[in-house]
Design an enzyme around this catalytic site. Structure first.
Site, PDB file in Angstrom:
ATOM      1  N   LYS A  13      14.124 -32.899  20.433  1.00  0.00           N
ATOM      2  CA  LYS A  13      15.141 -33.290  19.453  1.00  0.00           C
ATOM      3  C   LYS A  13      16.402 -33.863  20.112  1.00  0.00           C
ATOM      4  O   LYS A  13      17.012 -34.776  19.580  1.00  0.00           O
ATOM      5  CB  LYS A  13      15.470 -32.156  18.482  1.00  0.00           C
ATOM      6  CG  LYS A  13      15.979 -30.882  19.100  1.00  0.00           C
ATOM      7  CD  LYS A  13      16.138 -29.821  18.018  1.00  0.00           C
ATOM      8  CE  LYS A  13      16.839 -28.593  18.557  1.00  0.00           C
ATOM      9  NZ  LYS A  13      16.195 -27.986  19.760  1.00  0.00           N
ATOM     10  N   ARG A  88      21.090 -22.989  13.203  1.00  0.00           N
ATOM     11  CA  ARG A  88      19.984 -22.242  13.794  1.00  0.00           C
ATOM     12  C   ARG A  88      19.738 -20.922  13.077  1.00  0.00           C
ATOM     13  O   ARG A  88      18.837 -20.194  13.439  1.00  0.00           O
ATOM     14  CB  ARG A  88      20.304 -21.932  15.257  1.00  0.00           C
ATOM     15  CG  ARG A  88      19.653 -22.898  16.269  1.00  0.00           C
ATOM     16  CD  ARG A  88      20.254 -22.544  17.606  1.00  0.00           C
ATOM     17  NE  ARG A  88      19.452 -22.801  18.745  1.00  0.00           N
ATOM     18  CZ  ARG A  88      19.682 -23.777  19.625  1.00  0.00           C
ATOM     19  NH1 ARG A  88      20.622 -24.665  19.393  1.00  0.00           N
ATOM     20  NH2 ARG A  88      18.955 -23.876  20.712  1.00  0.00           N
ATOM     21  N   ARG A 122      12.435 -29.860  33.154  1.00  0.00           N
ATOM     22  CA  ARG A 122      13.519 -30.677  32.597  1.00  0.00           C
ATOM     23  C   ARG A 122      14.705 -30.766  33.561  1.00  0.00           C
ATOM     24  O   ARG A 122      15.130 -29.766  34.127  1.00  0.00           O
ATOM     25  CB  ARG A 122      13.968 -30.062  31.267  1.00  0.00           C
ATOM     26  CG  ARG A 122      15.078 -30.810  30.598  1.00  0.00           C
ATOM     27  CD  ARG A 122      15.172 -30.472  29.143  1.00  0.00           C
ATOM     28  NE  ARG A 122      15.861 -29.222  28.881  1.00  0.00           N
ATOM     29  CZ  ARG A 122      16.238 -28.826  27.667  1.00  0.00           C
ATOM     30  NH1 ARG A 122      15.969 -29.583  26.616  1.00  0.00           N
ATOM     31  NH2 ARG A 122      16.855 -27.681  27.500  1.00  0.00           N
ATOM     32  N   ARG A 154      18.832 -26.483  33.904  1.00  0.00           N
ATOM     33  CA  ARG A 154      19.582 -25.443  33.208  1.00  0.00           C
ATOM     34  C   ARG A 154      19.043 -24.064  33.565  1.00  0.00           C
ATOM     35  O   ARG A 154      17.841 -23.883  33.665  1.00  0.00           O
ATOM     36  CB  ARG A 154      19.450 -25.646  31.696  1.00  0.00           C
ATOM     37  CG  ARG A 154      20.458 -26.606  31.140  1.00  0.00           C
ATOM     38  CD  ARG A 154      20.178 -26.983  29.728  1.00  0.00           C
ATOM     39  NE  ARG A 154      19.945 -25.864  28.815  1.00  0.00           N
ATOM     40  CZ  ARG A 154      19.793 -26.009  27.502  1.00  0.00           C
ATOM     41  NH1 ARG A 154      19.864 -27.215  26.967  1.00  0.00           N
ATOM     42  NH2 ARG A 154      19.569 -24.972  26.739  1.00  0.00           N
ATOM     43  N   ARG A 165      13.938 -17.699  24.196  1.00  0.00           N
ATOM     44  CA  ARG A 165      14.474 -18.723  23.282  1.00  0.00           C
ATOM     45  C   ARG A 165      13.448 -19.059  22.207  1.00  0.00           C
ATOM     46  O   ARG A 165      13.801 -19.291  21.048  1.00  0.00           O
ATOM     47  CB  ARG A 165      14.871 -19.982  24.067  1.00  0.00           C
ATOM     48  CG  ARG A 165      16.215 -19.799  24.784  1.00  0.00           C
ATOM     49  CD  ARG A 165      16.402 -20.802  25.891  1.00  0.00           C
ATOM     50  NE  ARG A 165      16.609 -22.151  25.407  1.00  0.00           N
ATOM     51  CZ  ARG A 165      16.410 -23.238  26.155  1.00  0.00           C
ATOM     52  NH1 ARG A 165      15.986 -23.117  27.402  1.00  0.00           N
ATOM     53  NH2 ARG A 165      16.641 -24.428  25.662  1.00  0.00           N
TER      54      ARG A 165
HETATM   55  P1  AMP Z   1      20.544 -25.723  23.354  1.00  0.00           P
HETATM   56  O1  AMP Z   1      21.215 -26.596  24.347  1.00  0.00           O
HETATM   57  O2  AMP Z   1      20.583 -26.293  21.947  1.00  0.00           O
HETATM   58  O3  AMP Z   1      19.176 -25.282  23.763  1.00  0.00           O
HETATM   59  O4  AMP Z   1      21.439 -24.382  23.261  1.00  0.00           O
HETATM   60  C1  AMP Z   1      21.644 -23.572  24.404  1.00  0.00           C
HETATM   61  C2  AMP Z   1      22.121 -22.197  23.989  1.00  0.00           C
HETATM   62  O5  AMP Z   1      23.375 -22.290  23.305  1.00  0.00           O
HETATM   63  C3  AMP Z   1      21.208 -21.443  23.013  1.00  0.00           C
HETATM   64  O6  AMP Z   1      20.138 -20.780  23.668  1.00  0.00           O
HETATM   65  C4  AMP Z   1      22.211 -20.473  22.385  1.00  0.00           C
HETATM   66  O7  AMP Z   1      22.512 -19.411  23.265  1.00  0.00           O
HETATM   67  C5  AMP Z   1      23.457 -21.344  22.260  1.00  0.00           C
HETATM   68  N1  AMP Z   1      23.467 -22.076  20.964  1.00  0.00           N
HETATM   69  C6  AMP Z   1      23.358 -23.418  20.775  1.00  0.00           C
HETATM   70  N2  AMP Z   1      23.413 -23.737  19.481  1.00  0.00           N
HETATM   71  C7  AMP Z   1      23.573 -22.561  18.809  1.00  0.00           C
HETATM   72  C8  AMP Z   1      23.674 -22.212  17.432  1.00  0.00           C
HETATM   73  N3  AMP Z   1      23.649 -23.150  16.458  1.00  0.00           N
HETATM   74  N4  AMP Z   1      23.827 -20.892  17.124  1.00  0.00           N
HETATM   75  C9  AMP Z   1      23.881 -19.951  18.069  1.00  0.00           C
HETATM   76  N5  AMP Z   1      23.764 -20.198  19.382  1.00  0.00           N
HETATM   77  C10 AMP Z   1      23.601 -21.494  19.762  1.00  0.00           C
END
Ligand code: AMP
Length: 208
Positions: A13, A88, A122, A154, A165
């Site tokens: 995404k 989320r 990644r 990451r 996750r």
């Molecule tokens: P992402 O880069 O979207 O995979 O997000 C990395 C991390 O940020 C996630 O594993 C969560 O710990 C936190 N995070 C990102 N977006 C959200 C959200 N909408 N609600 C809660 N935690 C979030």
């Protein structure tokens, strides 16, 4: 145009959101990126989020919602935006509904085994955020094709965090599919297809 990019971590995404940004000239708002930026600046928000992010847990709704509200209020969001990684949880989705009307929710799907493979390979650019991996390997190892920046992996793309996750995704985020289906906003696309094919399908669904 107000879009939500939805799906499990590593479904593609973020990659599709970046392609949509170039095409529609509207900003991508990634809550994950916002948390990481805050963390690199050592803000109190970033430090608060770190403990959750490291374990692959969700940052609490009140913190996340306050951050997104502030971002959406910026002038560059006037023409629209692409939300990537938000909402989320159900409370986040309900809060978003209170703020505005979303035009489409693009649900990018992928099998768990593909996700684990993709995330463990990644690489991200520290400078411009470009994403590389199995599907788009960088031409030169460790260097961004687009800006020459340094590529990094990451911490939460490590297998243990990825497994958590995914679990968190199925428990908290996946139920939103039904929420948006009922609102007739959901478009689902198989994220295992070639990147350009996925992009064309998303564009067609948006412009229909
Ligand atoms: P992402 O880069 O979207 O995979 O997000 C990395 C991390 O940020 C996630 O594993 C969560 O710990 C936190 N995070 C990102 N977006 C959200 C959200 N909408 N609600 C809660 N935690 C979030």
């Amino acid at each position: 145009m107000k879009l939500v990019m939805f799906g499990p971590p590593g479904a593609g995404k973020g990659t599709q959101a970046k392609m949509l940004v170039e095409h529609y000239k509207i900003p991508q708002i990634s809550t994950g990126d916002l948390f990481r930026e805050n963390l690199s600046r050592q803000t109190s928000l970033g430090l608060k989020a770190k403990a959750y992010m490291d374990k692959g847990e969700l940052v609490p709704d009140d913190v996340t919602i306050a951050m997104i509200k502030e971002r959406i209020a910026q002038p560059d969001c006037k023409k629209g935006f692409i939300l990537d990684g938000f909402p989320r949880t159900l409370p986040q989705a309900k809060e978003l509904d209170k703020l505005m009307k979303i035009d489409k929710v693009v649900n990018v799907t992928s099998k768990d085994e593909t996700i684990i493979k993709r995330l463990s390979s990644r690489w991200l650019c520290r400078k411009c955020g470009a994403i590389f991996g199995i599907d788009i390997p960088p031409k030169k190892k460790g260097i961004c094709d687009k800006c020459g920046g340094e590529l990094y992996q990451r911490d939460d793309d490590k297998p243990e965090a990825v497994k958590n996750r995914l679990k968190v995704y199925y428990e908290n985020t996946h139920p939103l599919i039904e929420y948006y289906e009922k609102k007739k906003l959901l478009f689902t696309v198989d994220g295992e297809q070639p990147i350009d094919v996925v992009f064309e399908k998303i564009k067609m669904a948006i412009e229909k």
